[in-house]
Each structure stands twice: as C-alpha cells, then as structure tokens.
Design a protein around this motif. Structure first.
Motif, PDB file in Angstrom:
ATOM      1  N   TYR A  57       0.838  -1.208   0.000  1.00 43.02           N
ATOM      2  CA  TYR A  57       0.000   0.000   0.000  1.00 43.02           C
ATOM      3  C   TYR A  57       0.874   1.260   0.000  1.00 43.02           C
ATOM      4  CZ  TYR A  57      -4.511  -2.287   0.719  1.00 43.02           C
ATOM      5  OH  TYR A  57      -5.665  -3.032   0.561  1.00 43.02           O
ATOM      6  N   THR A  58       1.947   1.231   0.761  1.00 38.73           N
ATOM      7  CA  THR A  58       2.851   2.384   0.808  1.00 38.73           C
ATOM      8  C   THR A  58       3.431   2.667  -0.572  1.00 38.73           C
ATOM      9  OG1 THR A  58       3.416   1.958   3.129  1.00 38.73           O
ATOM     10  CG2 THR A  58       4.957   3.315   1.851  1.00 38.73           C
ATOM     11  N   ALA A  59       3.834   1.599  -1.275  1.00 36.84           N
ATOM     12  CA  ALA A  59       4.385   1.761  -2.625  1.00 36.84           C
ATOM     13  C   ALA A  59       3.339   2.321  -3.582  1.00 36.84           C
ATOM     14  CB  ALA A  59       4.910   0.421  -3.134  1.00 36.84           C
ATOM     15  N   ALA A  60       2.107   1.833  -3.474  1.00 41.65           N
ATOM     16  CA  ALA A  60       1.041   2.313  -4.356  1.00 41.65           C
ATOM     17  C   ALA A  60       0.682   3.766  -4.039  1.00 41.65           C
ATOM     18  CB  ALA A  60      -0.191   1.427  -4.214  1.00 41.65           C
ATOM     19  N   LEU A  61       0.617   4.098  -2.765  1.00 40.23           N
ATOM     20  CA  LEU A  61       0.267   5.461  -2.363  1.00 40.23           C
ATOM     21  C   LEU A  61       1.325   6.480  -2.778  1.00 40.23           C
ATOM     22  CD1 LEU A  61      -1.324   4.859   1.135  1.00 40.23           C
ATOM     23  CD2 LEU A  61      -2.330   6.249  -0.678  1.00 40.23           C
ATOM     24  N   ALA A  62       2.569   6.042  -2.862  1.00 36.11           N
ATOM     25  CA  ALA A  62       3.620   6.953  -3.321  1.00 36.11           C
ATOM     26  C   ALA A  62       3.366   7.397  -4.755  1.00 36.11           C
ATOM     27  CB  ALA A  62       4.983   6.267  -3.217  1.00 36.11           C
ATOM     28  N   LEU A  63       2.665   6.558  -5.525  1.00 42.36           N
ATOM     29  CA  LEU A  63       2.363   6.873  -6.917  1.00 42.36           C
ATOM     30  C   LEU A  63       1.021   7.577  -7.064  1.00 42.36           C
ATOM     31  CD1 LEU A  63       3.521   3.469  -8.468  1.00 42.36           C
ATOM     32  CD2 LEU A  63       4.742   5.652  -8.537  1.00 42.36           C
ATOM     33  N   ARG A  64       0.083   7.275  -6.144  1.00 39.64           N
ATOM     34  CA  ARG A  64      -1.242   7.913  -6.211  1.00 39.64           C
ATOM     35  C   ARG A  64      -1.677   8.342  -4.798  1.00 39.64           C
ATOM     36  NH1 ARG A  64      -5.987   5.026  -9.084  1.00 39.64           N
ATOM     37  NH2 ARG A  64      -6.836   7.113  -8.740  1.00 39.64           N
ATOM     38  N   PRO A  65      -1.043   9.371  -4.257  1.00 37.93           N
ATOM     39  CA  PRO A  65      -1.344   9.783  -2.881  1.00 37.93           C
ATOM     40  C   PRO A  65      -2.755  10.327  -2.696  1.00 37.93           C
ATOM     41  CG  PRO A  65       0.098  11.378  -3.956  1.00 37.93           C
ATOM     42  CD  PRO A  65       0.019  10.192  -4.870  1.00 37.93           C
ATOM     43  N   ASP A  66      -3.430  10.673  -3.792  1.00 37.47           N
ATOM     44  CA  ASP A  66      -4.770  11.254  -3.696  1.00 37.47           C
ATOM     45  C   ASP A  66      -5.870  10.216  -3.879  1.00 37.47           C
ATOM     46  OD1 ASP A  66      -4.121  10.752  -6.320  1.00 37.47           O
ATOM     47  OD2 ASP A  66      -5.176  12.505  -7.113  1.00 37.47           O
ATOM     48  N   CYS A  67      -5.517   8.929  -3.925  1.00 33.19           N
ATOM     49  CA  CYS A  67      -6.518   7.884  -4.141  1.00 33.19           C
ATOM     50  C   CYS A  67      -7.170   7.497  -2.813  1.00 33.19           C
ATOM     51  CB  CYS A  67      -5.864   6.657  -4.777  1.00 33.19           C
ATOM     52  SG  CYS A  67      -7.008   5.272  -5.009  1.00 33.19           S
ATOM     53  N   PRO A  68      -8.473   7.736  -2.627  1.00 29.13           N
ATOM     54  CA  PRO A  68      -9.114   7.442  -1.337  1.00 29.13           C
ATOM     55  C   PRO A  68      -9.136   5.951  -0.998  1.00 29.13           C
ATOM     56  CG  PRO A  68     -10.744   8.115  -2.972  1.00 29.13           C
ATOM     57  CD  PRO A  68      -9.399   8.379  -3.576  1.00 29.13           C
ATOM     58  N   ASP A  69      -9.308   5.088  -1.999  1.00 26.16           N
ATOM     59  CA  ASP A  69      -9.316   3.657  -1.720  1.00 26.16           C
ATOM     60  C   ASP A  69      -7.978   3.198  -1.161  1.00 26.16           C
ATOM     61  OD1 ASP A  69     -11.915   3.392  -2.555  1.00 26.16           O
ATOM     62  OD2 ASP A  69     -11.422   2.634  -4.547  1.00 26.16           O
ATOM     63  N   LEU A  70      -6.900   3.618  -1.798  1.00 28.59           N
ATOM     64  CA  LEU A  70      -5.572   3.261  -1.311  1.00 28.59           C
ATOM     65  C   LEU A  70      -5.333   3.822   0.088  1.00 28.59           C
ATOM     66  CD1 LEU A  70      -3.330   3.815  -4.474  1.00 28.59           C
ATOM     67  CD2 LEU A  70      -3.772   1.641  -3.317  1.00 28.59           C
ATOM     68  N   SER A  71      -5.786   5.043   0.305  1.00 23.75           N
ATOM     69  CA  SER A  71      -5.555   5.699   1.588  1.00 23.75           C
ATOM     70  C   SER A  71      -6.234   4.951   2.731  1.00 23.75           C
ATOM     71  CB  SER A  71      -6.055   7.142   1.527  1.00 23.75           C
ATOM     72  OG  SER A  71      -5.812   7.795   2.748  1.00 23.75           O
ATOM     73  N   GLN A  72      -7.514   4.617   2.572  1.00 23.70           N
ATOM     74  CA  GLN A  72      -8.215   3.963   3.677  1.00 23.70           C
ATOM     75  C   GLN A  72      -7.770   2.514   3.855  1.00 23.70           C
ATOM     76  OE1 GLN A  72     -12.448   4.240   3.036  1.00 23.70           O
ATOM     77  NE2 GLN A  72     -12.435   2.979   1.199  1.00 23.70           N
ATOM     78  N   GLU A  73      -7.535   1.802   2.751  1.00 24.53           N
ATOM     79  CA  GLU A  73      -7.073   0.419   2.875  1.00 24.53           C
ATOM     80  C   GLU A  73      -5.670   0.372   3.477  1.00 24.53           C
ATOM     81  OE1 GLU A  73      -7.490  -1.631  -0.887  1.00 24.53           O
ATOM     82  OE2 GLU A  73      -9.407  -0.632  -1.251  1.00 24.53           O
ATOM     83  N   GLY A  74      -4.820   1.330   3.063  1.00 20.11           N
ATOM     84  CA  GLY A  74      -3.474   1.387   3.620  1.00 20.11           C
ATOM     85  C   GLY A  74      -3.484   1.714   5.096  1.00 20.11           C
ATOM     86  N   CYS A  75      -4.364   2.613   5.494  1.00 17.36           N
ATOM     87  CA  CYS A  75      -4.514   2.960   6.914  1.00 17.36           C
ATOM     88  C   CYS A  75      -4.930   1.745   7.721  1.00 17.36           C
ATOM     89  CB  CYS A  75      -5.537   4.090   7.055  1.00 17.36           C
ATOM     90  SG  CYS A  75      -5.905   4.559   8.758  1.00 17.36           S
ATOM     91  N   PHE A  76      -5.874   0.974   7.195  1.00 18.54           N
ATOM     92  CA  PHE A  76      -6.350  -0.221   7.896  1.00 18.54           C
ATOM     93  C   PHE A  76      -5.214  -1.226   8.055  1.00 18.54           C
ATOM     94  CE2 PHE A  76      -8.566  -4.243   8.418  1.00 18.54           C
ATOM     95  CZ  PHE A  76      -9.613  -3.910   9.258  1.00 18.54           C
TER      96      PHE A  76
END
Length: 233
Positions: free
Chosen positions: A115-134
């Motif tokens: 998730y951290t790797a994906a968020l580095a590429l799309r930090p504004d994606c809400p799905d990645l943000s909430q799933e990564g937080c979980f």
C-alpha cells in the motif's frame, strides 16, 4: 526523425497503457459484483489486444482470485504484472492488487508495504488511503502497539467510506480494549461499531463485552497472584 519516432512510440505506449487500464478497471468492477462472464470476456479482449501487458496479467490474476479462489495463482500473476509494468499506472495497480491479496490473507506487514508503494504513486486515491490505513493499524496490533493501532483506526474511521466504516469501528474498539482502554470508552466504541454494522447484533455485542470482562478478571487475578508471590518472597 529519430527523435520524432521516439516521441511517437512513447505516445503509442502511453495510449496502449491507458486503454489496457480502462479494460482492467471495467473487468475488476464486474468481478467485485461477481459478474464473471463479462470479466472473462474483457480478459479475452486484453489477451488479444494487450497480451503480456501488466493490466492483462492483473485481470487474469483477479479472475483467478475472485472467480476461482486460487490465491497462489493470483499472487503469481500479480507479481508478473508488477514486473511487466512500464509506468506509474501499471505499477500502482499491481501494488494495489498485491496489497489486497496480502490483506485478505492477513499478511499485514506485506500489505502495508505494498500500500505504501502504491500510495507513493497515487497519494490522492481514497481507496488506497483507507485500505493502507487499515493495514498499517492491523500491523501495529500485531507489533504489540494496540494504543497506537486504536488511534490509527480512529483516524481512518473519520474519513472512511460507508463500506469501510464498520471495519474501522470494530477494530478500533478491539484495539482499545487490547490496550487497556477505559471500560466506558471501550463499551461506547463497541456500541458505535454495532450501530455502523461492524457487529451483527446486540447478542454479539453482549458476548464480546462478556469475553472482555472475563479476560480482565483473569488478568487481574494473575496480577494479584504475582504480587502475593512477591510479597511472600
């Protein structure tokens, strides 16, 4: 001319990637609704038009995971999709796919890393943000940091989609209890989880609170016994 051909090649590659991603997203939407036939038809189209591309491999992996329940085949295809990635769109979707699979198997450290790797590429994606937080919060629980996990779940709950709110609420209460939070707070948070659908019924809530009370009594008795043994020594 050489430069012109290079630029045109990059434009063709970029357009092909966007087209493959569009088919990928459509196929995945069908699979989330368990509409297997349309997804498989889109996979066939990807194989015909974008064979060997990252998004083609990812859709094949989604079909293996959701359609056939074959986690190992899906993981192998996702890893191939990551290796075949030629841009951020490909890489992000491959990391997201691997993160979801690790989350399903409760491989929380790996899930958080993907998730951290994906968020580095799309930090504004809400799905990645909430799933990564979980995933990060669950990893904190496993790292024996329940108080930090409860804070992370609470932060996630504040911005979670309706689909994710029950999960964040339930896990926040569980982490709070595990960290020795105040009984009143734990009960309030479990009731909030029940209201949001994180617990199936009042009966389940009662059973959960009863289990917590029994555990607290056992821990108190153990501490009392240890203190008494020290006093005798």
């Amino acid at each position: 001319r050489k430069l012109e051909r290079t630029l045109m090649g990059r434009q063709d590659s970029s357009g092909s990637t966007r087209a493959a991603k569009a088919l990928h997203d459509e196929a995945f939407a069908h699979l989330r609704r368990r509409d297997l036939r349309p997804a498989q038809a889109l996979l066939q189209g990807l194989k015909e038009q974008h064979a060997g591309s990252s998004h083609c491999l990812l859709v094949e992996g989604h079909c293996a995971l959701i359609g056939a329940g074959d986690l190992r085949a899906a993981e192998a295809l996702y890893e191939r999709g990551a290796r075949a990635a030629i841009g951020d769109l490909d890489t992000c979707d491959a990391m997201h796919a691997l993160a979801r699979l690790c989350r399903m198997e409760e491989r929380w450290e790996e899930a958080e890393a993907h998730y951290t790797a994906a968020l580095a590429l799309r930090p504004d994606c809400p799905d990645l943000s909430q799933e990564g937080c979980f995933a990060r919060a669950k990893r904190l629980v496993l790292s024996d940091q329940p108080a930090a996990a409860a804070a992370e779940f609470e932060a996630g709950l504040a911005t979670a989609s309706p689909e994710w709110q029950p999960h964040f609420a339930r896990e926040r209460a569980a982490a709070r209890a595990l960290g020795g939070g105040a009984v009143r707070t734990v009960v309030r948070e479990y009731r909030e989880a029940l209201r949001l659908g994180g617990l199936p019924s009042e009966l389940a809530l009662g059973e959960t609170l009863s289990t917590l009370a029994t555990r607290a009594e056992a821990e108190a008795a153990a501490e009392h016994g240890t203190a008494a043994a020290r006093a005798r020594a």
